[in-house]
Scaffold this active site. Sequence first.
Site, short mmCIF file in Angstrom:
data_model
loop_
_atom_site.label_atom_id
_atom_site.label_comp_id
_atom_site.label_asym_id
_atom_site.label_seq_id
_atom_site.Cartn_x
_atom_site.Cartn_y
_atom_site.Cartn_z
N CYS A 74 0.85 -1.20 0.00
CA CYS A 74 0.00 0.00 0.00
C CYS A 74 0.88 1.24 0.00
O CYS A 74 0.65 2.21 -0.73
CB CYS A 74 -0.90 0.04 1.24
N HIS A 78 0.75 4.90 -1.75
CA HIS A 78 0.12 5.90 -0.87
C HIS A 78 1.08 6.55 0.12
O HIS A 78 0.68 7.48 0.82
CB HIS A 78 -1.03 5.25 -0.09
N CYS A 112 -8.15 -2.02 -4.56
CA CYS A 112 -6.74 -1.66 -4.67
C CYS A 112 -5.89 -2.92 -4.80
O CYS A 112 -4.95 -2.96 -5.60
CB CYS A 112 -6.33 -0.88 -3.42
N CYS A 178 -36.36 1.41 16.52
CA CYS A 178 -35.54 1.48 17.72
C CYS A 178 -34.62 2.70 17.71
O CYS A 178 -34.53 3.42 18.70
CB CYS A 178 -34.67 0.22 17.84
N HIS A 179 -33.90 2.92 16.60
CA HIS A 179 -32.76 3.83 16.64
C HIS A 179 -33.10 5.29 16.35
O HIS A 179 -32.28 6.16 16.63
CB HIS A 179 -31.66 3.32 15.71
N ARG A 216 -22.30 -5.89 12.25
CA ARG A 216 -23.29 -5.38 13.21
C ARG A 216 -24.68 -5.32 12.59
O ARG A 216 -25.68 -5.68 13.22
CB ARG A 216 -22.86 -3.99 13.69
N CYS A 220 -28.13 -7.35 13.73
CA CYS A 220 -29.41 -6.70 14.01
C CYS A 220 -30.52 -7.36 13.18
O CYS A 220 -31.63 -7.58 13.67
CB CYS A 220 -29.35 -5.21 13.66
#
Lengths: 259, 155
Positions: A74, A78, A112, A178-179, A216, A220
């Site tokens: 990388c 970069h 990449c 909910c959120h 995550r 949910c």
Amino acid sequence: MSFWRAIALAALCAAAPALLAGEIPPEARRSGYSFMGPDTRAMQDDDTSNPGMLFVLDGEALWTKKAGSADKACADCHGDARSSMKGVAARYPAFDKSLGHPVTLDQRINLCRADHQQATPLPYESRDLLALSAFVAHQSRGFAITAGDDPQLKPFVAQGRDLFMRREGQLNLACTNCHDDNFDKRLAGAPITQAQPTGYPLYRLEWQTLGSLERRLRSCMTGVRAQAYDYGSPELVTLELYLMSRARGLPMETPAVRP
Amino acid sequence: MWPPRSSRRTRAAAALIAASLVFATGAQAEGPVPYRIAGDGIPESLTGAPGDATRGRALVLARTTTCILCHSGPFPETRFQGDLAPDLTGAGNRWSVSQLRLRLVDASHFNPETIMPSYYRADGLVRVGRNFAGKPILSATEIEDIVAFLATLRD
């Protein structure tokens, strides 16, 4: 209505941000950090006790490691990530011109690898991908989130918002139920947060490891007994994009710690 | 969503598989039995028999039924209760058995915007997980047991 009142009202409407019903205004947006107990906060705050920092260090080593048939690291393109990657993650998912749709930071890393390193893609949730992603996103810690500002992303943000508002699964619940509508209340004793994705990839004590926002979101979905979208699917990417645009202005925390 | 790389043929095949799955789950017939709404309740038991309040209490406290995730109640032994929905204390004073039954079967009958799931419904849902497709959240027996228990919650 008097003339001046009309002017005042027009000014107020013009100044108000383009918020849709049920959405959290900028000044009321709160990171998941503010919902945590003092112990978990202390764990995140101290880099020597934050387990996510081990992944960041791994990512730093991978950044300079040559990979693929191009035998490039990388860093060969970069340079020093401390300057070249500064603030980058705060703008992701970002629009990819050649693909014509948004890509997540994980997908950018793998693009990449494919295009410039001629290396095989790193699997989703693999330690190397999480480590690289954490290292890159860590360079944005403290930067205000601006993802979704690119006008080309507008239709994709709207798609993500539609998914956020859509009830799914056997329990027939949408993210917004909910959120947006019930944060600060308790689900089985645990506080419901605003779902502001400020610190991904993050270390979740429940997982005992670092994980992505997609992980995550998938858990949910499993919670409401819905069929989770696949990693890298357009649905998860647009949801991630909407969530990041919804968190606009909040500072990045990568690597965050959550319960 | 942006166009997938898969060809039209793959998508047609996927649609065919999805259609056959619909038929397959439909044939399993684990779906709810018909019930009659009268006024603001369901007067008759879904099973034709009264429920068991002791089993109902255990079901309310079992996290798999999801009740206790949102509700709290007179359950001193249970630490992790929710506060997204009303406390169940006194539910038997507030509602009749018939009303309790309809509230569990289909709370959206009273308020389409409610976050309380319809516990005895298997249609009109989106993207239900494979293990749950075509089935209501609770069986008729479970609903009757919970209704019998809630009716005992009197101040």
